[in-house]
Scaffold this motif. Sequence first.
Motif, PDB file in Angstrom:
ATOM      1  N   VAL A  59       0.833  -1.202   0.000  1.00  0.00           N
ATOM      2  CA  VAL A  59       0.000   0.000   0.000  1.00  0.00           C
ATOM      3  C   VAL A  59       0.871   1.256   0.000  1.00  0.00           C
ATOM      4  N   ARG A  60       1.965   1.255   0.741  1.00  0.00           N
ATOM      5  CA  ARG A  60       2.890   2.403   0.709  1.00  0.00           C
ATOM      6  C   ARG A  60       3.443   2.610  -0.696  1.00  0.00           C
ATOM      7  N   PHE A  61       3.737   1.518  -1.360  1.00  0.00           N
ATOM      8  CA  PHE A  61       4.214   1.558  -2.752  1.00  0.00           C
ATOM      9  C   PHE A  61       3.164   2.227  -3.639  1.00  0.00           C
ATOM     10  N   GLY A  62       1.911   1.822  -3.479  1.00  0.00           N
ATOM     11  CA  GLY A  62       0.834   2.397  -4.269  1.00  0.00           C
ATOM     12  C   GLY A  62       0.573   3.851  -3.945  1.00  0.00           C
ATOM     13  N   ARG A  63       0.685   4.212  -2.678  1.00  0.00           N
ATOM     14  CA  ARG A  63       0.491   5.622  -2.303  1.00  0.00           C
ATOM     15  C   ARG A  63       1.540   6.502  -2.968  1.00  0.00           C
ATOM     16  N   ALA A  83      -3.716  -6.922  -0.807  1.00  0.00           N
ATOM     17  CA  ALA A  83      -3.036  -5.629  -0.741  1.00  0.00           C
ATOM     18  C   ALA A  83      -3.620  -4.661  -1.764  1.00  0.00           C
ATOM     19  N   ILE A  84      -3.968  -5.165  -2.929  1.00  0.00           N
ATOM     20  CA  ILE A  84      -4.584  -4.311  -3.939  1.00  0.00           C
ATOM     21  C   ILE A  84      -5.952  -3.839  -3.468  1.00  0.00           C
ATOM     22  N   ASP A  85      -6.710  -4.736  -2.828  1.00  0.00           N
ATOM     23  CA  ASP A  85      -8.009  -4.340  -2.267  1.00  0.00           C
ATOM     24  C   ASP A  85      -7.847  -3.187  -1.283  1.00  0.00           C
ATOM     25  N   ASP A  90      -7.754   3.006  -0.355  1.00  0.00           N
ATOM     26  CA  ASP A  90      -6.869   4.014   0.224  1.00  0.00           C
ATOM     27  C   ASP A  90      -6.643   5.223  -0.674  1.00  0.00           C
ATOM     28  N   VAL A  91      -6.759   5.070  -1.976  1.00  0.00           N
ATOM     29  CA  VAL A  91      -6.476   6.192  -2.883  1.00  0.00           C
ATOM     30  C   VAL A  91      -7.715   6.532  -3.707  1.00  0.00           C
ATOM     31  N   PRO A  92      -7.874   7.815  -4.097  1.00  0.00           N
ATOM     32  CA  PRO A  92      -9.097   8.267  -4.756  1.00  0.00           C
ATOM     33  C   PRO A  92      -9.069   8.206  -6.284  1.00  0.00           C
ATOM     34  N   LEU A  96      -6.575  -0.795 -10.783  1.00  0.00           N
ATOM     35  CA  LEU A  96      -7.014  -1.983 -11.504  1.00  0.00           C
ATOM     36  C   LEU A  96      -6.137  -3.177 -11.162  1.00  0.00           C
ATOM     37  N   LYS A  97      -6.806  -4.257 -10.752  1.00  0.00           N
ATOM     38  CA  LYS A  97      -6.100  -5.511 -10.545  1.00  0.00           C
ATOM     39  C   LYS A  97      -5.639  -6.053 -11.896  1.00  0.00           C
ATOM     40  N   PRO A  98      -4.536  -6.800 -11.924  1.00  0.00           N
ATOM     41  CA  PRO A  98      -3.975  -7.207 -13.214  1.00  0.00           C
ATOM     42  C   PRO A  98      -4.872  -8.107 -14.048  1.00  0.00           C
ATOM     43  N   ASN A  99      -5.743  -8.904 -13.395  1.00  0.00           N
ATOM     44  CA  ASN A  99      -6.463  -9.927 -14.152  1.00  0.00           C
ATOM     45  C   ASN A  99      -7.964  -9.715 -14.238  1.00  0.00           C
ATOM     46  N   GLU A 100      -8.459  -8.643 -13.662  1.00  0.00           N
ATOM     47  CA  GLU A 100      -9.900  -8.413 -13.651  1.00  0.00           C
ATOM     48  C   GLU A 100     -10.491  -8.437 -15.060  1.00  0.00           C
ATOM     49  N   ALA A 101      -9.860  -7.726 -15.983  1.00  0.00           N
ATOM     50  CA  ALA A 101     -10.387  -7.652 -17.342  1.00  0.00           C
ATOM     51  C   ALA A 101     -10.292  -9.002 -18.053  1.00  0.00           C
ATOM     52  N   MET A 102      -9.219  -9.754 -17.795  1.00  0.00           N
ATOM     53  CA  MET A 102      -9.066 -11.071 -18.414  1.00  0.00           C
ATOM     54  C   MET A 102     -10.130 -12.031 -17.895  1.00  0.00           C
TER      55      MET A 102
END
Length: 223
Positions: A59-63, A83-85, A90-92, A96-102
């Motif tokens: 999450v710190r990485f994503g922030r 962690a992606i959830d 956490d961010v506005p 996108l998760k890597p596989n949702e679209a697949m």
Amino acid sequence: MAPRIVLLHATPVAMAPIQTAFSERWPEAEIVNLLDDGLSLDRAREPGEISEGMIERFVRFGRYGHDMGADGILITCSAFGPAIDRLIEDVPVPVLKPNEAMFRAAIAQGERIGMLATFGPSIGTMTDEFEEFVGQSGRPATLRTILVDEAMTRLRAGDAETHNRLIAERAPELAECDAIMLAHFSTSRAAEAVRKAVSIPVLTAPHAAVDRMRAMIETGRSA
């Protein structure tokens, strides 16, 4: 201004496939790459459920990616589902998760879905995500996964040809499925070899993810 999409990478082998997908499907986007390959090394040392410490680190990485002015964040590694959830909450901006679209494309092909994976710690989180997605979609589907872990070892050593061959050799075991998903961004480079080995649809994550992220950004901008 072009939208800034921050890509979060946990392994360098995922970078080239998604960059190619953006160049082919959404070249106007401004791409920023953030890599922490220690994430995948340390995740491999805890092959069960992801730890709270790993979640907080991700999450710190994503922030940090959000703080760079991201209009959207796309994760390219499939081993960090919880962690992606947390990052999504956490961010506005769209995350996108890597596989949702697949997954979306796969269940459109039928109920029996196969998956070829090369990184063992990702299978549990991907299976959970798939089952959650299926439940939300209201369409029945089952997932059968084959792990080809030696392929990742070859790819990290720079031998993409052997990586592709090893994955393609296992594909016929899933020939009775309605579609095969190549689990990771890095495995998408084996798509051509796998398609030669089976006659059913073979789906990859990068192009589907770019299309989905573009739709999310453009819908938000027009709202």
